[in-house]
Design an enzyme around this catalytic site. Structure first.
Site, PDB file in Angstrom:
ATOM      1  N   SER A 109     105.665  80.142  21.165  1.00 46.47           N
ATOM      2  CA  SER A 109     104.623  79.549  21.995  1.00 46.47           C
ATOM      3  C   SER A 109     103.972  80.564  22.925  1.00 46.47           C
ATOM      4  O   SER A 109     104.629  81.473  23.444  1.00 46.47           O
ATOM      5  CB  SER A 109     105.219  78.412  22.832  1.00 46.47           C
ATOM      6  N   THR A 158      96.691  75.582  18.706  1.00 43.78           N
ATOM      7  CA  THR A 158      96.834  74.209  19.185  1.00 43.78           C
ATOM      8  C   THR A 158      95.490  73.708  19.694  1.00 43.78           C
ATOM      9  O   THR A 158      94.894  74.315  20.587  1.00 43.78           O
ATOM     10  CB  THR A 158      97.890  74.132  20.294  1.00 43.78           C
ATOM     11  N   LYS A 237      96.735  73.250  14.622  1.00 44.33           N
ATOM     12  CA  LYS A 237      97.762  72.240  14.922  1.00 44.33           C
ATOM     13  C   LYS A 237      97.213  71.198  15.891  1.00 44.33           C
ATOM     14  O   LYS A 237      96.657  71.547  16.932  1.00 44.33           O
ATOM     15  CB  LYS A 237      98.993  72.903  15.541  1.00 44.33           C
ATOM     16  N   HIS A 261     101.289  66.159  19.216  1.00 41.96           N
ATOM     17  CA  HIS A 261     101.879  66.947  20.303  1.00 41.96           C
ATOM     18  C   HIS A 261     103.147  66.279  20.844  1.00 41.96           C
ATOM     19  O   HIS A 261     103.423  66.305  22.047  1.00 41.96           O
ATOM     20  CB  HIS A 261     100.863  67.150  21.429  1.00 41.96           C
TER      21      HIS A 261
END
Length: 384
Positions: A109, A158, A237, A261
């Site tokens: 991340s 993301t 994503k 999420h």
């Protein structure tokens, strides 16, 4: 010595709750608003049954898997998750080493408590960098360039967190990073310190960080920009809508993760599993064969098989990994991944599948008493 006697991925959550500070456990386990979507992610799997086939040779069951040239011991990747240091001093480094030991790709991340260099130094070859897009594109370029130079195999962008969901548990707990932890990829941003500052009026420091840095004006035009600064595969994503999946194909992404999420953004959004067939159909309807992965609510090997049978190219595993980390560090994560792989292997054998490629919609039936499931095509029913 850590107690690693838990027998499944639900039990490891119970053990993690015993050992983690409340603020950290609440951060990992809860979602936005009413947390309806958190529960929906799990319950959606119960709406499908598995129809096994008999007298198949399952003396050898191959769970191995490959996407984007990335090999895996099973059709599972470790999902991107923030701040592993909240769970264990080993941080993302321990999780990455466990993934390497299990032969599973690790997604790192942006909001991590370890650095890109530290993750490279674990020696794990199959690493993906998850990217939050902030307003400062030069910083984004720096992250992407460094990830590529350090051998990461793909980028996972993301797109469902342009603003942070209303996470009341974090606000109630006035979420902050404990002393000694830092967001290593964000240290040169002046706002990074806000995640460590308690403020009795404004609640979560993480909310303030997102508000100040993440680009809420982001559009699909970012994809061509990103393509211009990297040669890595680009995975998007956070898609749920088939219309967005079609746009993703039009803009040339290399893969999609169907995801809400973890129920931490828009409450009452559908589960990734629920939307998976429609997203896959939209992608294939565009003439594209790009991989479509899914995450959310995976706790059993049968969950993975159901996702693959509904058209997923692979599955991302999130919270149980962090719970394993909290309970036993690297060994705890290895235990979680070993349990899941064992369940996948056994369930494949019991279903009559000797390879991942044999898993398909012919294995699925709608559960009669677990709530509505998407209708099954007549052609599929004829094959039962």
């Amino acid at each position: 010595m850590a107690d690693l006697s838990f027998l499944n991925l639900e039990e490891v959550e119970e053990e993690a709750k015993k050992v983690m500070p409340k603020m950290a456990f609440d951060y990992y386990s809860t979602g936005s608003d009413t947390c309806y979507t958190v529960g929906e992610n799990r319950s959606c799997f119960s709406r499908y049954l598995l129809l096994p086939r008999m007298l198949r040779n399952v003396s050898r069951v191959d769970t191995s898997h490959e996407l984007f040239g990335i090999r895996s011991s099973m059709p599972v990747w470790v999902a991107p998750m923030a701040m592993h240091g909240l769970a264990h001093p080993g941080r993302e480094v321990a999780t990455c080493r466990a993934a390497a030991a299990a032969g599973v790709p690790f997604t790192f991340s942006t909001v991590a408590t370890s650095s890109l260099q530290e993750i490279q130094e674990t020696g794990h070859d199959n690493r993906i960098f998850q990217l939050y897009v902030i307003r400062n594109r030069e910083v984004v370029r720096r992250w992407v360039t460094e990830a590529e130079s350090r051998g990461f195999k793909a980028l996972m962008v993301t797109v469902d967190a342009q603003r942070l969901g209303n996470r009341e548990a974090d606000a109630r707990n006035k979420f902050t990073l404990p002393p000694g932890l830092a967001l290593r990829n964000l240290e040169y941003l002046s706002s990074a310190s806000t995640v460590q500052a308690r403020d009795s009026q404004d609640g979560s420091g993480l909310m303030k960080l997102f508000t100040s840095e993440v680009d809420d004006s982001l559009t699909w035009e970012f994809i061509p920009w990103l393509r211009g600064v990297t040669k890595l595969p680009i995975i998007v994503k956070g898609l749920l809508s088939p219309a967005d999946a079609e746009l993703a194909v039009q803009y040339g992404v290399d893969g999609i993760v169907v995801s809400n999420h973890g129920g931490r953004q828009l409450d009452y959004a559908p589960s990734g599993l629920h939307m998976l067939p429609a997203v896959v159909a939209a992608v294939r309807g565009c003439g594209s064969s790009i991989p479509v992965l899914v995450d959310g609510g995976v706790r059993r090997g049968t969950d993975v098989i159901k996702a693959l049978a509904l058209g997923a190219s692979g599955v991302l595993l999130g919270r149980p990994v962090l719970y394993g980390l909290a309970v036993g560090g690297q060994a705890g994560v290895e235990r979680v991944l070993q349990l899941l792989r064992s369940e996948i292997e056994l369930s494949m054998a019991l279903a009559g599948c000797s390879s991942v490629q044999q898993i398909g919609p012919q294995l699925l039936l709608p559960a009669p008493s677990a709530g509505p499931a998407p209708p099954m095509p007549a052609a599929q029913l004829c094959k039962l």
